[in-house]
Design a protein around this motif. Sequence first.
Motif, PDB file in Angstrom:
ATOM      1  N   ASP A  12       0.903  -1.197  -0.079  1.00  0.00           N
ATOM      2  CA  ASP A  12      -0.109  -0.086  -0.027  1.00  0.00           C
ATOM      3  C   ASP A  12       0.987   1.239  -0.064  1.00  0.00           C
ATOM      4  O   ASP A  12       1.817   1.218   0.876  1.00  0.00           O
ATOM      5  CB  ASP A  12      -0.937  -0.240   1.127  1.00  0.00           C
ATOM      6  CG  ASP A  12      -2.205   0.839   1.070  1.00  0.00           C
ATOM      7  OD1 ASP A  12      -1.975   2.099   0.702  1.00  0.00           O
ATOM      8  OD2 ASP A  12      -3.185   0.573   1.077  1.00  0.00           O
ATOM      9  N   ASP A  13       0.629   2.094  -0.694  1.00  0.00           N
ATOM     10  CA  ASP A  13       1.570   3.333  -0.915  1.00  0.00           C
ATOM     11  C   ASP A  13       1.093   4.221   0.228  1.00  0.00           C
ATOM     12  O   ASP A  13       1.850   5.173   0.553  1.00  0.00           O
ATOM     13  CB  ASP A  13       1.190   4.213  -2.179  1.00  0.00           C
ATOM     14  CG  ASP A  13      -0.238   4.492  -2.670  1.00  0.00           C
ATOM     15  OD1 ASP A  13      -1.239   3.676  -2.543  1.00  0.00           O
ATOM     16  OD2 ASP A  13      -0.368   5.774  -2.570  1.00  0.00           O
ATOM     17  N   ASP A  14       0.107   4.367   0.646  1.00  0.00           N
ATOM     18  CA  ASP A  14      -0.369   5.030   2.070  1.00  0.00           C
ATOM     19  C   ASP A  14       0.489   4.639   3.332  1.00  0.00           C
ATOM     20  O   ASP A  14       0.015   3.318   3.825  1.00  0.00           O
ATOM     21  CB  ASP A  14      -1.914   5.201   2.186  1.00  0.00           C
ATOM     22  CG  ASP A  14      -2.351   6.113   3.153  1.00  0.00           C
ATOM     23  OD1 ASP A  14      -1.520   6.249   4.168  1.00  0.00           O
ATOM     24  OD2 ASP A  14      -2.974   6.661   3.029  1.00  0.00           O
ATOM     25  N   ILE A  52       0.974 -15.006   0.844  1.00  0.00           N
ATOM     26  CA  ILE A  52      -0.013 -14.891  -0.044  1.00  0.00           C
ATOM     27  C   ILE A  52       0.392 -13.159  -0.259  1.00  0.00           C
ATOM     28  O   ILE A  52       1.309 -12.313   0.632  1.00  0.00           O
ATOM     29  CB  ILE A  52      -1.502 -14.674   0.411  1.00  0.00           C
ATOM     30  CG1 ILE A  52      -1.685 -13.791   2.026  1.00  0.00           C
ATOM     31  CG2 ILE A  52      -1.722 -16.232   0.758  1.00  0.00           C
ATOM     32  CD1 ILE A  52      -2.923 -13.696   2.443  1.00  0.00           C
ATOM     33  N   VAL A  53      -0.447 -12.350  -0.999  1.00  0.00           N
ATOM     34  CA  VAL A  53       0.013 -11.035  -1.313  1.00  0.00           C
ATOM     35  C   VAL A  53      -1.317 -10.345  -1.010  1.00  0.00           C
ATOM     36  O   VAL A  53      -2.577 -10.641  -1.330  1.00  0.00           O
ATOM     37  CB  VAL A  53       0.170 -10.871  -2.836  1.00  0.00           C
ATOM     38  CG1 VAL A  53       0.363  -9.137  -2.931  1.00  0.00           C
ATOM     39  CG2 VAL A  53       1.828 -11.362  -2.962  1.00  0.00           C
ATOM     40  N   VAL A  54      -1.466  -9.280  -0.223  1.00  0.00           N
ATOM     41  CA  VAL A  54      -2.431  -8.304   0.241  1.00  0.00           C
ATOM     42  C   VAL A  54      -2.130  -6.857  -0.463  1.00  0.00           C
ATOM     43  O   VAL A  54      -1.059  -6.349  -0.240  1.00  0.00           O
ATOM     44  CB  VAL A  54      -2.832  -8.348   1.427  1.00  0.00           C
ATOM     45  CG1 VAL A  54      -3.961  -7.300   1.823  1.00  0.00           C
ATOM     46  CG2 VAL A  54      -3.035  -9.447   2.016  1.00  0.00           C
ATOM     47  N   THR A  55      -2.662  -6.401  -1.424  1.00  0.00           N
ATOM     48  CA  THR A  55      -2.330  -5.273  -2.080  1.00  0.00           C
ATOM     49  C   THR A  55      -3.533  -4.132  -2.195  1.00  0.00           C
ATOM     50  O   THR A  55      -4.553  -4.533  -2.546  1.00  0.00           O
ATOM     51  CB  THR A  55      -1.652  -5.431  -3.623  1.00  0.00           C
ATOM     52  OG1 THR A  55      -1.316  -4.225  -4.082  1.00  0.00           O
ATOM     53  CG2 THR A  55      -2.713  -6.125  -4.378  1.00  0.00           C
ATOM     54  N   ASP A  56      -3.161  -2.808  -2.195  1.00  0.00           N
ATOM     55  CA  ASP A  56      -4.245  -1.952  -2.691  1.00  0.00           C
ATOM     56  C   ASP A  56      -4.355  -1.764  -4.034  1.00  0.00           C
ATOM     57  O   ASP A  56      -3.165  -2.214  -4.824  1.00  0.00           O
ATOM     58  CB  ASP A  56      -3.644  -0.631  -2.026  1.00  0.00           C
ATOM     59  CG  ASP A  56      -4.744   0.485  -2.144  1.00  0.00           C
ATOM     60  OD1 ASP A  56      -5.738   0.496  -2.515  1.00  0.00           O
ATOM     61  OD2 ASP A  56      -4.030   1.826  -2.117  1.00  0.00           O
TER      62      ASP A  56
END
Length: 208
Positions: A12-14, A52-56
């Motif tokens: 996440d960029d935030d 796993i991957v969690v992405t915005d």
Amino acid sequence: MSGGAGRVILVDDDRDVREALGEALELADYAVTTCKSFIEATDHVRRNFPGIVVTDVRMPGKDGLDLLERVRSIDPELPVIVLTGEGDVPMAVRAMAGGADDFLEKPCPTARLLEAVERALARRRRTLERRRRGASRMLRSALDGVAGAQGLAAQMDVVEKYLIERALRVQGGRVAAVAEALGLPRKTLYDKLKRHGIDPSAFRDGSG
């Protein structure tokens, strides 16, 4: 909830969101790698990654959909959960059509996040166990094929080739990383690759 050995790449960029979600996952006993961009995340994604991957979805430059596509090219069975803005139905639909395993609206309740993560990790564990069993069957079959007259030396060659190829798959074809993982000097590994007729480039980006 059974966090424990679960690994999560969180993108996440935030910074505030990234830190809040990362803390929630760590408190649930997951091992979290936080990334702020597509580039950072792809440094950690590899075939047979045990997590796993969690992405915005919405990020500057290459976004979450680009990352989803990249992950699918490396390992089509690596679960990806996407985070969308509240009410951003079109983006959620695009993500699911692109192969996302689940989507969550931000702000996301912690319980909902952890439930989705654990479901995805359970699928990942089943996938990796299936692959491990398949690789073991292939090894046993190869050993059976050189049993008898060819003897122990030939069987040891089969095992060595299997271990090198397995390490190449895990490390995405990176010879230096494989040499370190196997505890071999790089020149020795190159000699073994040549002797077994193994091309490391065939394993890059999970293609092997």
